[in-house]
Design an enzyme around this catalytic site. Structure first.
Site, PDB file in Angstrom:
ATOM      1  N   GLU B 279      18.791 -55.331 -28.819  1.00  0.00           N
ATOM      2  CA  GLU B 279      19.876 -54.918 -29.676  1.00  0.00           C
ATOM      3  C   GLU B 279      19.687 -55.052 -31.069  1.00  0.00           C
ATOM      4  O   GLU B 279      20.108 -54.168 -31.969  1.00  0.00           O
ATOM      5  CB  GLU B 279      21.275 -55.083 -29.265  1.00  0.00           C
ATOM      6  CG  GLU B 279      22.345 -53.960 -29.515  1.00  0.00           C
ATOM      7  CD  GLU B 279      23.491 -54.092 -28.529  1.00  0.00           C
ATOM      8  OE1 GLU B 279      23.564 -53.256 -27.716  1.00  0.00           O
ATOM      9  OE2 GLU B 279      24.393 -54.858 -28.837  1.00  0.00           O
ATOM     10  N   GLU B 282      17.066 -52.825 -32.523  1.00  0.00           N
ATOM     11  CA  GLU B 282      17.466 -51.778 -32.638  1.00  0.00           C
ATOM     12  C   GLU B 282      18.129 -51.602 -33.973  1.00  0.00           C
ATOM     13  O   GLU B 282      18.022 -50.540 -34.768  1.00  0.00           O
ATOM     14  CB  GLU B 282      18.082 -51.206 -31.496  1.00  0.00           C
ATOM     15  CG  GLU B 282      18.426 -49.892 -31.401  1.00  0.00           C
ATOM     16  CD  GLU B 282      19.254 -49.492 -30.186  1.00  0.00           C
ATOM     17  OE1 GLU B 282      19.697 -50.742 -29.351  1.00  0.00           O
ATOM     18  OE2 GLU B 282      19.470 -48.398 -29.793  1.00  0.00           O
ATOM     19  N   SER B 319      23.965 -47.793 -28.843  1.00  0.00           N
ATOM     20  CA  SER B 319      22.599 -48.618 -28.457  1.00  0.00           C
ATOM     21  C   SER B 319      22.120 -48.385 -27.104  1.00  0.00           C
ATOM     22  O   SER B 319      22.934 -48.068 -26.324  1.00  0.00           O
ATOM     23  CB  SER B 319      22.761 -50.225 -28.451  1.00  0.00           C
ATOM     24  OG  SER B 319      21.959 -50.881 -28.019  1.00  0.00           O
ATOM     25  N   LYS B 358      31.282 -52.056 -13.345  1.00  0.00           N
ATOM     26  CA  LYS B 358      30.138 -52.030 -12.915  1.00  0.00           C
ATOM     27  C   LYS B 358      29.514 -51.772 -11.503  1.00  0.00           C
ATOM     28  O   LYS B 358      28.182 -51.627 -11.549  1.00  0.00           O
ATOM     29  CB  LYS B 358      29.945 -53.635 -13.378  1.00  0.00           C
ATOM     30  CG  LYS B 358      29.721 -54.064 -14.789  1.00  0.00           C
ATOM     31  CD  LYS B 358      28.745 -55.306 -15.138  1.00  0.00           C
ATOM     32  CE  LYS B 358      28.627 -55.485 -16.776  1.00  0.00           C
ATOM     33  NZ  LYS B 358      29.817 -55.934 -17.212  1.00  0.00           N
ATOM     34  N   CYS B 503      35.506 -58.863 -21.735  1.00  0.00           N
ATOM     35  CA  CYS B 503      35.341 -59.156 -20.335  1.00  0.00           C
ATOM     36  C   CYS B 503      36.164 -60.533 -19.515  1.00  0.00           C
ATOM     37  O   CYS B 503      36.389 -60.117 -18.531  1.00  0.00           O
ATOM     38  CB  CYS B 503      33.881 -59.685 -20.079  1.00  0.00           C
ATOM     39  SG  CYS B 503      32.685 -58.451 -20.889  1.00  0.00           S
TER      40      CYS B 503
END
Ligand SMILES: Cc1cc2nc3c(=O)[nH]c(=O)nc-3n(C[C@H](O)[C@H](O)[C@H](O)COP(=O)(O)O)c2cc1C
Ligand code: SF4
Ligand code: SF4
Ligand code: SF4
Ligand code: SF4
Ligand code: FES
Lengths: 430, 572
Positions: B279, B282, B319, B358, B503
């Site tokens: 990332e 990127e 991303s 998830k 999270c």
């Protein structure tokens, strides 16, 4: 002998509701003109002196309510007229709106001027399409003639009235639920505090008064609070519109001075029971009010005496029930109403009312049992002190007073007997 | 601040004006039962369990009533007890008595109250109505028969997450929490964040239980079962065993997973480090050669669902990196079996995640770049807790153990992925060093830390100022996204986490999560980071070897094939 007084119904039947001219000829708008020469404090002082108390049902002193709103600095403020008239057996606000709509417009304008508010709302019961039309017409005519809208009567004061209708939920008569509904939200009550005088419509300071409460304002401003108060008793100023219904000869709306006894209302004005039927009980204040027997008929209608006797003034509904009716069936019908109207938000009212209806239905089917009395008592003790809003608080009142009066009839139903012959028990009862 | 004096039972106390009776009682050491109340959500006062006597005719709800000067509050009298017990009995009369087979058995607020209020009979008539269970999707199950109408799920879905797929409708006995037209969740815009399941006090909304699939794989002698654990799990799983919130139990967790029989215990942190390299590259690539700026992170699948359903026009900004769990899955069935001499079809990948979204993510059709479904099963922290209890693992007394090589090696930068702002901070640690070519001495970017909804910071990279922002919770994300849409934003890099707090506040974390507990977990995350020898992702030796042996370099063709993905509009 009961007497009828015409303070707020003075124009009913005498003016054409769609004629501003008629209203003006009947001294309409004199009160507003006088109000414009008074300070807000002076107006509020007169309202306080009048001993006027909220005619929507809760009986909160109007003068105090106005004073509290006046003390709040925040602007804008809103004026809301509660014309939801959802209490069963109540049809007096309708008379004012249908027969003398300009009085309500004038009254709200006085209130608006008192609080420096520029916008008022009338929340009209959905089942009253005619009242809506009549009120809208009056608002339009008043605007055209400069009695409403911008620069009223050439002053720098402007006030507009918006008319809204409800979707038929009883709980939207509760003032905070009504404001939610006016805001386009679901009509469920709000947590109080904050009070509506602080956080009301669109979170702004707001006055909510009943139609009949407003209708007394022009008289009070024009003739002074003391004059208005002098018609009633020491604590309960002025007059009350009473809606007489049920098993009486002359049903209808009567304006009586406070202090008139319930017996006078039922027998002198209402003409008593039809052809030889016997008085069984009456219910005062609508479905949320208590039932009472013969022994309380001489209670004077006023906030103090009704309070002392376990009665209420409430909305002014007076339902007379004769001996052809079954007390158990009556209680069940009331309970059905509250189950239908509960908004469902709080445990007490949502679950409590369904339990109550289940129990009463069992009684009318001959399936009741002795233990059920304890459950009803538990609900009647708890709901009034622990529900979220007034709906749940008053939902058990009719049922518990009915049982106090007619416990023997409830017990007979356990045995599968209905002395009025209303309840039909399936074979063998339980 | 103005103080108000009052008396609660026999305790005199002064509290700031505006405090609720409930909070004042807490300070006075007096417990008042609650059910609809949740400290991080608006007060509803609908359950009526917290009633107290303030001397007025009516009792008042402690959660919604502010204290007044001179107030005398009685929290324990016959009148109060009778009212509370009536409220509870009324709820129970309309509640299935399924405790013995209920997912919330032992962790249910209603059950606990029934014990606390000594309910031994219900007396009222049974009103239970069996309603159909909605298990239409892979993540969240709704069992409306058990709903006690507290309204918490609605608030979290509408006000906190701004998704708004559950709403209250109807009146009286029909009053319920529904989707529009009572559709199954799978047919709504639900993003499967699971925040509703985290706040529900009872067994009316919960994650789909996938533990049976894992037991089955563990039993299968032909299967090589590997497990990865998300950063946030090591600071929360202890709570399932009564440890203090914020206990760091990485080593015990690894030992416990070995006890369950996993062949290898790996760490999602490994691929978190890898994410930073991909990332970060990127970002630099876009800053240098042009491309949609701001770049937005992509490791939170709840956020990706939100993107695809509500903001598909912003897809170019996001991303292309897969989430660390999916990068792990792809490597666990390619690189790892190659290295370990295993057949990829015999590798079974289990994830332990703080997250319900998830579960949905691992089943997306594009998540099979290994040629198989990359991650086979996702378990939440709560499900792992249940498996460990079932296996009788004595968690608290386990000797700490280490993760396995090579997919278990990580840095502090990966650990902080578990808290809001962590991905941003980890990226900055690496990007700084790549761009400036100098060593970053102070690795702590404190501006992006903490539970605040939206955080901003400005970093100097070789003379160039880079503006970054961090949002946690979709409601906060929405504020930033609308700014981007309206061209009102000058950030270059944005981190978005679906769940409030990141999270550590995921929808699959232990029950009873509050902001207070989240703060403790966040502190633990940064303590764990501090305790690591390596704290920058690009220093991870195993990641370096992975590039040397297998991927080549960040954004290589192989990386694109295995570690990157694409998004599609799912707007209705
Ligand atoms: C369930 C419920 C229904 C009510 N319905 C009405 C109504 O239909 N009309 C009304 O004026 N007040 C109604 N009220 C009372 C209002 O909440 C409020 O007290 C009143 O509008 C205040 O005006 P007043 O002081 O002039 O009476 C209701 C209250 C409750 C709890
Ligand atoms: S008492 Fe409760 S359920 Fe009943 S109408 Fe009021 S808020 Fe709704
Ligand atoms: S939700 Fe709670 S009370 Fe209800 S069955 Fe499950 S454990 Fe029991
Ligand atoms: S999972 Fe998230 S989006 Fe779906 S209903 Fe629950 S809170 Fe709303
Ligand atoms: S589903 Fe759970 S959180 Fe939502 S209202 Fe029902 S009990 Fe409360
Ligand atoms: S906790 Fe106060 S009413 Fe529910």
């Amino acid at each position: 002998m009961a007497k009828i007084v015409e303070l707020i119904t003075e124009n009913v039947g005498k003016v054409r509701p769609d004629s501003l001219e008629d209203y003006l000829n009947a001294s309409g708008y004199e009160a507003l003109k006088k109000a414009f020469k008074m300070t807000p404090e002076e107006i509020i002082e007169e309202v306080k002196k009048s001993n006027l108390r909220g005619r929507g049902g809760a009986g909160y002193p109007t003068g105090s309510k106005w004073e509290q709103l006046h003390e709040i600095d925040e602007t804008p403020k809103y004026i809301v007229c509660n014309a939801d008239e959802g209490e069963p057996g109540t049809f007096k606000d309708k008379i004012i709106m249908d027969k003398d709509p300009f009085k309500l417009v004038e009254a709200m304008t006085i209130a608006g001027y008192t609080f420096g508010s520029n916008h008022g709302y009338i929340y009209i019961r959905g089942e009253y399409p005619l009242s809506k039309k009549t009120m809208q017409k009056a608002v339009d005519l008043a605007k055209e003639a400069g009695y409403l809208g911008d620069n009223i009567l050439g002053t720098d004061y402007s006030f507009d009235i918006h008319i809204r209708t409800g979707a038929g939920a009883y709980v939207c008569g509760e003032n905070s639920a009504q404001l939610n509904s006016l805001e386009g939200k679901v009509g469920r009550p709000r947590i109080k505090p904050p009070h509506l005088a602080e956080v009301g419509l669109f979170k702004k300071p707001t006055l909510v008064n009943n139609v009949e409460s407003f209708a007394a304002i022009p008289y009070i401003v024009l003739n002074g609070g003391e004059k208005y108060a002098s018609f009633g008793t020491k604590e309960s100023g002025g007059t009350k519109l009473v809606c007489l219904s049920g098993n009486v000869v002359n049903r209808g709306v009567y304006e009586v001075p406070f202090g008139t006894t319930i017996r006078e209302i039922i027998y002198d004005l209402g003409g008593g029971m039809p052809e030889g039927r016997k008085f069984k009980f009456a219910q005062i204040g609508g479905s949320s009010g208590p039932c009472f027997g013969e022994d309380k008929l001489d209670t004077p209608l006023c906030y103090k005496e009704t309070g002392k006797n376990g009665l209420i003034v409430g909305s002014g509904a007076l339902l007379v029930v004769d001996d052809s009716n079954c007390a158990v069936d009556f209680a069940k019908c009331i309970s059905e109403f509250f189950v239908h109207e509960s908004c469902g938000k709080c445990t007490m009212c949502r679950e409590g009312n369904r339990q109550l209806l289940r129990i009463l239905t069992r009684f009318t089917e001959g399936k009741g049992c002795k233990e059920d009395f304890a459950l009803i008592e538990q609900l009647s003790n708890v709901l009034p002190i622990s529900s979220f809003c007034g709906l749940g608080e008053t939902a058990t009142r009719a049922v518990s007073t009915c049982i106090e009066l007619f416990r023997d009839e409830f017990e007979e139903h356990i045995e599968g007997k209905c002395r009025a012959g209303i309840c039909s028990f399936s074979e063998g009862g339980k | 601040m103005k103080l108000v004096n009052l008396k609660i039972d026999d305790v005199d106390i002064s509290v700031p004006a505006g405090t609720s009776i409930l909070d004042a009682a807490k300070q006075a050491g007096i417990k008042i039962p609650t059910l609809c109340y949740h400290p991080d959500l608006p007060v509803k006062a609908s359950c009526r369990l917290c009633l107290v006597d303030t001397g007025r005719k009516k009792l008042e709800t402690a959660c919604s009533t502010p204290v007044k000067e001179g107030m005398k509050v009685i929290t324990n009298s016959k009148k109060v007890r009778d009212a509370r017990r009536t409220a509870l009995k009324l709820l129970l009369a309309n509640h299935p008595q399924d405790c013995l087979t209920c997912v919330r058995n032992g962790s249910c607020e209603l059950q606990a109250l029934a014990a606390e209020l000594n309910i031994t009979d219900i007396s009222f008539y049974n009103m239970v109505e069996k309603l159909p269970i909605d298990d239409s999707n892979l993540a969240i199950v709704r069992d409306q028969s058990k709903c006690i109408k507290c309204g918490r799920c609605i608030e979290v879905c509408q006000e906190v997450q701004c998704v708004g797929v559950i709403n209250s409708s109807f009146r009286s006995g029909e009053y319920k929490m529904t989707t529009a037209f009572d559709k199954a969740l799978a047919e709504t815009d639900c993003v499967y964040c699971g925040q509703c399941s985290a706040v529900c006090p009872v067994g009316a909304i919960y994650e789909k239980d996938d533990t049976a699939k894992v037991w089955k794989a563990l039993e299968d002698p032909d299967m090589h079962v590997v497990v990865q654990t998300a950063p946030a799990v090591r600071v929360s799983i202890g709570e399932e065993f009564g440890l203090e919130p914020g206990s760091i139990v990485t080593g015990q967790m690894v030992a416990a997973l070995r006890k369950l029989g996993f062949d290898k215990v790996f760490d999602t942190d490994f691929t978190a480090d890898l994410t930073i390299l991909e990332e970060g590259s990127e970002l630099l690539e876009r800053l240098k050669n042009g491309g949609a700026i701001p770049l937005i992170t992509s490791c939170s699948p709840g956020w990706i669902n939100f993107l695809e359903r509500f903001y598909p026009e912003l897809i170019p900004h996001v991303s292309t990196c897969k989430s660390p769990q999916q990068m792990f899955g792809a490597l666990a069935k390619t690189y790892y079996p190659q290295k370990a001499g295993l057949s990829p079809d015999k590798v079974f990948v289990v994830s332990i995640m703080p997250c319900t979204a998830k579960k949905y993510e691992c089943a997306r059709p594009e998540m099979n770049s290994s040629g198989y479904q990359d991650v086979d099963v996702v378990l939440t922290t709560r499900e792992l807790g249940r498996m460990l209890k079932q296996a009788g693992v004595n968690f608290e007394n386990l000797e700490p153990e280490e993760f396995d090589d090579p997919l278990g090696i990580s840095t502090g930068a990966a650990v902080i992925f578990g808290a809001t702002g962590g991905v941003m901070e980890a990226a900055l640690r690496t990007v700084y060093e790549i761009v400036t070519g100098t060593v970053l001495e102070d690795v702590d970017f404190k501006d992006v830390r903490g539970i605040k909804g939206i955080k901003e910071a400005e970093v100097e990279l070789d003379g160039q100022k880079v503006k970054v922002a961090v949002a946690n919770g979709l409601g906060n994300a929405k504020i930033l996204l609308d700014k981007i849409k309206n061209g009102e934003c000058d950030y270059q890099f944005i981190e978005i986490m679906c769940c409030p707090g990141g999270c550590i506040g995921g929808g699959g974390q232990p029950y009873g999560t509050t902001n207070e507990i989240k703060e403790k977990r966040i502190k633990a995350i940064y303590d764990a980071d501090k305790g690591m020898e390596l704290r920058k992702s690009h220093e991870n030796p195993a990641v370096k070897i992975l590039y040397e042996e297998f991927l080549g370099e960040p954004l290589s063709e192989k990386s694109h094939e295995l570690l990157h993905t694409h998004y599609v509009s799912k707007k209705k």
